[in-house]
Design a protein around this motif. Structure first.
Motif, mmCIF file in Angstrom:
data_model
loop_
_atom_site.group_PDB
_atom_site.id
_atom_site.type_symbol
_atom_site.label_atom_id
_atom_site.label_comp_id
_atom_site.label_asym_id
_atom_site.label_seq_id
_atom_site.Cartn_x
_atom_site.Cartn_y
_atom_site.Cartn_z
ATOM 1 N N UNK A 6 0.845 -1.187 0.000
ATOM 2 C CA UNK A 6 0.000 0.000 0.000
ATOM 3 C C UNK A 6 0.884 1.241 0.000
ATOM 4 N N UNK A 7 0.634 2.131 -0.940
ATOM 5 C CA UNK A 7 1.341 3.406 -0.990
ATOM 6 C C UNK A 7 0.277 4.492 -0.915
ATOM 7 N N UNK A 8 0.200 5.160 0.212
ATOM 8 C CA UNK A 8 -0.877 6.127 0.433
ATOM 9 C C UNK A 8 -0.327 7.468 0.896
ATOM 10 N N UNK A 9 -1.217 8.449 0.920
ATOM 11 C CA UNK A 9 -0.846 9.718 1.535
ATOM 12 C C UNK A 9 -1.290 9.668 2.996
ATOM 13 N N UNK A 10 -1.638 10.801 3.575
ATOM 14 C CA UNK A 10 -1.986 10.840 5.003
ATOM 15 C C UNK A 10 -3.285 10.111 5.325
ATOM 16 N N UNK A 11 -4.075 9.731 4.304
ATOM 17 C CA UNK A 11 -5.267 8.931 4.563
ATOM 18 C C UNK A 11 -4.903 7.602 5.229
ATOM 19 N N UNK A 12 -3.695 7.156 5.030
ATOM 20 C CA UNK A 12 -3.268 5.885 5.608
ATOM 21 C C UNK A 12 -2.692 6.009 7.002
ATOM 22 N N UNK A 13 -2.687 7.216 7.561
ATOM 23 C CA UNK A 13 -2.145 7.441 8.900
ATOM 24 C C UNK A 13 -3.259 7.700 9.910
ATOM 25 N N UNK A 14 -2.920 7.590 11.176
ATOM 26 C CA UNK A 14 -3.880 7.909 12.231
ATOM 27 C C UNK A 14 -4.255 9.381 12.144
ATOM 28 N N UNK A 15 -5.411 9.733 12.680
ATOM 29 C CA UNK A 15 -5.874 11.118 12.639
ATOM 30 C C UNK A 15 -6.093 11.636 14.051
ATOM 31 N N UNK A 16 -5.465 12.764 14.355
ATOM 32 C CA UNK A 16 -5.588 13.395 15.661
ATOM 33 C C UNK A 16 -6.131 14.808 15.463
#
Length: 226
Positions: A6-16
Motif C-alpha cells: 500500500x502506498x498512500x498519503x496521510x489517509x493511511x495514517x492515524x488522525x488526531x
C-alpha cells in the motif's frame, strides 16, 4: 505467497484532532485490509506519508520492487488549488508562518482573487502516471482522489472541480495498461447524498466509517485478483 504494498498519503495514517485520536492506526483502511490479507497468508507492506505527490511514487517502487500488487492511493496534494508553494506551506520561517496565518483568515478571497495553482501541473501529473504504469507489470490498483466536503469546498473554492479534472486524467491514462485497475472512490462517494458521513467535518480526512468503506471496496478488488 502473494505480496501486496500500500502506498498512500496521510489517509493511511492515524488522525488526531484537538489532541484527540479520532482514528487510530489500526482503524485506517490499509491496516484493516492488511489484517484480512495476513489471515489469508499474504505478505503486506504499508507506506503512508503526508504531502505525498504522484511524482514521489517511482522511488517507492524501488523500495518495494518485489510486490505482486500495489495499491496506490492518490490524495489532494497534487490537485488541490494552492495559494502558497510547497516550500512555503511547510516552511517554519517566521515569514512563511505569518503568510499562512493571514491566508487562513480569508482563504476563499486569496483563492478567488490573488493566486491559486495546484502543486502538480496536469502535464506533469499525466507523465508521472504513465511513468509509474510503465515501471512494472505487477497489478496496480489505483484509488482516485476523494471529494472534499462542503466546508472545505467553501474554504477552497474550485477544489472539487480540480479533483474531477485530475481524476479524469488518471482514468484516461491507466486505461492504456492492462495491469491497472481503478477504484473510483470519488464516484462511490458522490453516489451517496450523505457522503460526508465518511469524513471528518473539518479537514475531509476519513473517519472510522470512511476507512471501513475504503477497506471493503479494496477487498472486493483484491479478491478478484487472486
Amino acid at each position: 505467497m502473494m505480496k501486496v504494498t500500500f502506498i498512500t498519503d496521510s489517509y493511511g495514517n492515524l488522525r488526531i484532532h484537538n489532541n484527540i485520536e479520532e482514528v487510530d492506526k489500526q482503524s485506517t483502511y490499509p491496516e484493516l485490509v492488511k489484517k484480512q490479507l495476513l489471515s489469508l497468508g499474504y505478505i503486506v507492506h504499508v507506506d503512508a506519508a503526508g504531502y505525498r505527490k504522484v511524482t514521489d511514487l517511482p522511488f517507492l517502487y524501488e523500495k518495494y520492487n518485489d510486490s505482486d500488487v500495489y495499491v496506490i492511493q492518490l490524495g489532494i496534494v497534487d490537485a488541490y488549488p494552492r495559494i502558497l508553494s510547497l516550500k512555503n506551506t511547510l516552511s517554519k520561517s517566521l515569514i512563511a508562518k505569518g503568510l499562512r496565518k493571514i491566508i487562513r483568515k480569508n482563504r476563499p478571497f486569496f483563492i478567488n482573487y490573488i493566486h491559486n495553482k495546484p502543486w502538480t501541473s496536469e502535464v506533469v501529473f499525466r507523465k508521472a502516471i504513465n511513468n509509474i504504469c510503465s515501471i512494472s507489470q505487477s497489478t496496480l490498483i489505483w484509488i482516485n482522489i476523494a471529494p472534499v466536503n462542503e466546508f472545505q469546498e467553501k474554504e477552497t473554492p474550485g477544489a472539487n472541480k480540480s479533483i474531477i479534472k485530475y481524476n479524469e486524467i488518471l482514468s484516461n491514462e491507466i486505461k492504456k495498461y492492462g495491469h491497472c485497475t481503478l477504484l473510483n472512490i470519488f464516484d462511490l462517494f458522490m453516489q451517496n447524498e450523505d457522503y460526508e458521513k465518511y469524513m471528518h467535518p473539518i479537514d475531509s480526512h476519513l473517519n472510522v466509517l470512511g476507512n471501513k468503506m475504503y477497506a471493503n471496496e479494496l477487498l472486493k478488488i483484491i479478491d478478484q485478483k487472486k
